[in-house]
Design a protein around this motif. Structure first.
Motif, short mmCIF file in Angstrom:
data_model
loop_
_atom_site.label_atom_id
_atom_site.label_comp_id
_atom_site.label_asym_id
_atom_site.label_seq_id
_atom_site.Cartn_x
_atom_site.Cartn_y
_atom_site.Cartn_z
N VAL A 10 -19.55 6.35 36.69
CA VAL A 10 -20.27 7.01 37.78
C VAL A 10 -21.74 7.19 37.41
N LEU A 11 -21.98 7.68 36.21
CA LEU A 11 -23.36 7.89 35.75
C LEU A 11 -24.12 6.57 35.72
N ALA A 80 -15.38 15.12 26.83
CA ALA A 80 -14.27 15.59 27.68
C ALA A 80 -14.74 16.63 28.69
N GLU A 81 -15.65 17.51 28.31
CA GLU A 81 -16.10 18.58 29.21
C GLU A 81 -17.17 18.12 30.20
N PHE A 82 -17.60 16.86 30.10
CA PHE A 82 -18.61 16.30 31.01
C PHE A 82 -17.92 15.82 32.28
N SER A 83 -18.01 16.62 33.32
CA SER A 83 -17.29 16.33 34.57
C SER A 83 -18.09 15.39 35.47
N ARG A 84 -17.45 14.94 36.52
CA ARG A 84 -18.13 14.09 37.51
C ARG A 84 -19.27 14.87 38.17
N THR A 85 -19.05 16.16 38.41
CA THR A 85 -20.09 17.00 39.00
C THR A 85 -21.30 17.06 38.08
N GLN A 88 -23.22 13.80 38.30
CA GLN A 88 -24.03 13.75 39.51
C GLN A 88 -25.25 14.66 39.41
N ARG A 89 -25.07 15.81 38.79
CA ARG A 89 -26.20 16.73 38.61
C ARG A 89 -27.24 16.15 37.66
N LEU A 90 -26.78 15.46 36.61
CA LEU A 90 -27.70 14.82 35.68
C LEU A 90 -28.53 13.76 36.40
#
Length: 150
Positions: A10-11, A80-85, A88-90
């Motif tokens: 995604v990123l 692991a704690e890096f979510s899709r949200t 997108q915010r990054l």
């Protein structure tokens, strides 16, 4: 691990859509997204990294190994704690940083260059402050090396 890879994808895809970056990382292996600017004429990866810190992100910029030192890379490790949200915010914050950098006009300085064979010739060479700073550091490094060798 599959979730990490999906978030890395995604990123990567969102950065590709931006159009400002070349993606250098592969899709297999560790979920890392490494990317560099397509055009470094106004600013570089180090400036993006610095400005992302102001948004709370730690996205380090690195030079490549000796054979490719002219290429700098920004790197995001997907944990692991890096979510899709978060991905997108990054990307949203990267877009904001690019927008801010494009609005800024890099300070330009004029430098005089000596032409050894023809004597002193005044030439105004326009450089960004960053280029001038890098040149000064390189000159200081060369002087240190000569002193160490003596």
């Amino acid at each position: 691990m599959e979730n990490c890879r999906e978030n890395a994808t995604v990123l990567k895809e969102d950065l590709e859509k931006c159009g400002s970056f070349n993606i250098l990382s592969k899709d297999n292996g560790v979920p890392v997204v490494a990317f560099c600017l397509k055009d470094r004429s106004q600013y570089d990866e180090y400036k993006i990294s610095e400005m992302l810190r102001r948004h709370g992100w730690i996205v380090p910029a690195y030079p490549m190994p000796p054979a490719a030192q002219h290429v700098n890379v920004l790197r995001v490790v997907i944990r692991a704690e890096f979510s899709r949200t978060l991905a997108q915010r990054l990307v949203f914050d990267i877009h904001n940083v690019l927008h801010d950098l494009e609005k800024m006009h890099p300070p330009i300085i004029a430098t005089n260059i000596m032409e050894e064979k023809k004597g002193l010739v005044d030439c105004e060479v326009m450089k960004t402050a960053l280029d001038a700073h890098k040149e000064v550091i390189a000159q200081q490094s060369n002087k240190r090396q000569k002193i160490m060798a003596a």
